[in-house]
Design a protein around this motif. Structure first.
Motif, PDB file in Angstrom:
ATOM      1  N   GLY A 296      58.568  25.963  22.060  1.00  0.00           N
ATOM      2  CA  GLY A 296      58.750  25.332  23.406  1.00  0.00           C
ATOM      3  C   GLY A 296      59.078  26.146  24.596  1.00  0.00           C
TER       4      GLY A 296
ATOM      5  N   SER B 111      57.965  25.816  28.786  1.00  0.00           N
ATOM      6  CA  SER B 111      59.208  25.613  29.631  1.00  0.00           C
ATOM      7  C   SER B 111      59.217  26.693  30.529  1.00  0.00           C
TER       8      SER B 111
ATOM      9  N   LEU C 191      62.626  25.505  36.574  1.00  0.00           N
ATOM     10  CA  LEU C 191      62.873  25.218  35.321  1.00  0.00           C
ATOM     11  C   LEU C 191      63.511  24.122  35.075  1.00  0.00           C
TER      12      LEU C 191
ATOM     13  N   SER D 285      61.855  20.552  33.084  1.00  0.00           N
ATOM     14  CA  SER D 285      62.687  20.082  31.793  1.00  0.00           C
ATOM     15  C   SER D 285      62.930  18.859  31.987  1.00  0.00           C
TER      16      SER D 285
ATOM     17  N   SER E 262      59.907  16.705  31.520  1.00  0.00           N
ATOM     18  CA  SER E 262      59.608  16.608  30.084  1.00  0.00           C
ATOM     19  C   SER E 262      60.805  15.575  29.455  1.00  0.00           C
ATOM     20  N   TYR E 263      61.710  15.676  29.757  1.00  0.00           N
ATOM     21  CA  TYR E 263      62.931  14.893  29.422  1.00  0.00           C
ATOM     22  C   TYR E 263      62.308  13.312  29.498  1.00  0.00           C
TER      23      TYR E 263
ATOM     24  N   THR F  77      58.749  21.016  24.175  1.00  0.00           N
ATOM     25  CA  THR F  77      59.239  21.711  25.316  1.00  0.00           C
ATOM     26  C   THR F  77      60.798  21.467  25.136  1.00  0.00           C
ATOM     27  N   TRP F  78      61.717  22.168  25.952  1.00  0.00           N
ATOM     28  CA  TRP F  78      62.899  22.169  25.989  1.00  0.00           C
ATOM     29  C   TRP F  78      63.635  21.021  26.387  1.00  0.00           C
ATOM     30  N   GLY F  79      62.694  20.220  27.301  1.00  0.00           N
ATOM     31  CA  GLY F  79      63.204  18.955  27.963  1.00  0.00           C
ATOM     32  C   GLY F  79      62.924  17.984  26.823  1.00  0.00           C
TER      33      GLY F  79
ATOM     34  N   PRO G 191      68.710  23.269  22.912  1.00  0.00           N
ATOM     35  CA  PRO G 191      67.762  23.198  24.179  1.00  0.00           C
ATOM     36  C   PRO G 191      68.594  23.281  25.358  1.00  0.00           C
TER      37      PRO G 191
ATOM     38  N   ILE H  47      68.204  26.254  28.261  1.00  0.00           N
ATOM     39  CA  ILE H  47      67.889  25.786  29.707  1.00  0.00           C
ATOM     40  C   ILE H  47      69.237  26.617  30.748  1.00  0.00           C
TER      41      ILE H  47
END
Length: 286
Positions: free
Chosen positions: A83, A87, A217, A221, A224-225, A236-238, A259, A263
């Motif tokens: 990820g 990210s 970033l 994120s 993506s969340y 991805t981190w989100g 994650p 971030i």
């Protein structure tokens, strides 16, 4: 105040300066490590980030899963490493495009002045009226999910910050004697800007771009969340934070906390590096 007071305070000041340098070097090393992981993350992952091991769902660290597994039984370490590419490479692309385009726009406006300055400055103010995340959501709704639409939208949203800074720096540099000397020697405006003006303002612009990286970033994120970034199967981190919400409520916070920590630490590292560069530039110019 006695004459020996400055001598007494010198060790304290030296200690503070040493501590700041250590913090800067630590953050610089961490930021470089994150960039390296973003470039090589998919090859560093010990397992397929999308492979499910339902028997290991919501388990803690183990030899098979060093950082545990999420609710779907996917290896958390592999998803963190894989990820990192989506990210971090997305914000890097945002910073590169917004910095290059912003410097071109800002230097053009500051160098020529007049109607080019007025037109470009009003256009930048128009872009500043819209929040970056809102612009990205609009682009995603028009062009679909993926990394290209958010990157283009955020690049346009962050471009005015760089262009206004480059314009103000150009206006300040134009008053300095060395530019007038180059004009007298017959150098063209393009040659003066490319060879001398832009290199002189580059450190300040670079510091601003490092700050923009942290904000980009966070914005990517957040997308993506919300499920508006890259496709669902791309880790991805989100998206990992979104997937880890249910595990967090069930008393297994590791898949969501890791994650989040990645971030936060990455944003802090880049901001510390940017602040250090800005301080060095301000002292040098002062």
């Amino acid at each position: 105040m006695s004459a020996v007071d400055p001598i007494i305070h010198r060790p304290v000041l030296a200690g503070l300066r040493t501590g700041r340098n250590r913090l800067y070097l630590t953050c610089l090393a961490f930021a470089a490590l994150m960039v390296a992981v973003a470039l090589a993350g998919p090859w560093l992952a010990p397992a397929d980030p999308n492979a499910s091991d339902l028997g290991a769902a919501l388990t803690g660290p183990s030899p098979a899963h060093p950082l545990g597994a999420d609710a779907a039984g996917r290896d958390t370490l592999s998803r963190l490493l894989a990820g990192a590419s989506a990210s971090l490479l997305g914000p890097i692309a945002v910073v590169l495009f917004s910095t290059v385009a912003g410097v071109l726009v800002g230097v053009t406006a500051g160098w020529f002045g007049g109607w080019p300055d007025t037109f470009l400055s009003r256009a930048a103010e128009l872009l500043l009226a819209f929040p970056a995340l809102l612009v990205a959501i609009v682009f995603v709704s028009l062009y679909g999910t993926g990394l290209a639409a958010p990157v283009i939208a955020l690049s346009l949203a962050y471009l005015p910050y760089v262009s206004r800074l480059a314009r103000n720096l150009t206006l300040s540099e134009r008053r300095l004697p060395y530019l007038a000397a180059y004009r007298v020697q017959g150098f063209s405006g393009l040659a003066i800007c490319v060879r001398h003006l832009i290199p002189n303002i580059a450190p300040v612009v670079l510091a601003q771009s490092s700050v923009n990286f942290g904000y980009a970033l966070l914005d990517l994120s957040a997308l993506s969340y919300l499920g508006l970034g890259v496709p669902p199967l791309t880790p991805t981190w989100g998206s990992m934070i979104n997937d880890g919400q249910s595990a967090l409520l069930q008393g297994h916070p590791l898949s969501a906390i890791l994650p989040c920590a990645a971030i936060v630490l990455t944003v802090v590292a880049f901001n510390v590096v940017a602040e250090h560069w800005a301080d060095r530039v301000s002292r040098r110019r002062g």
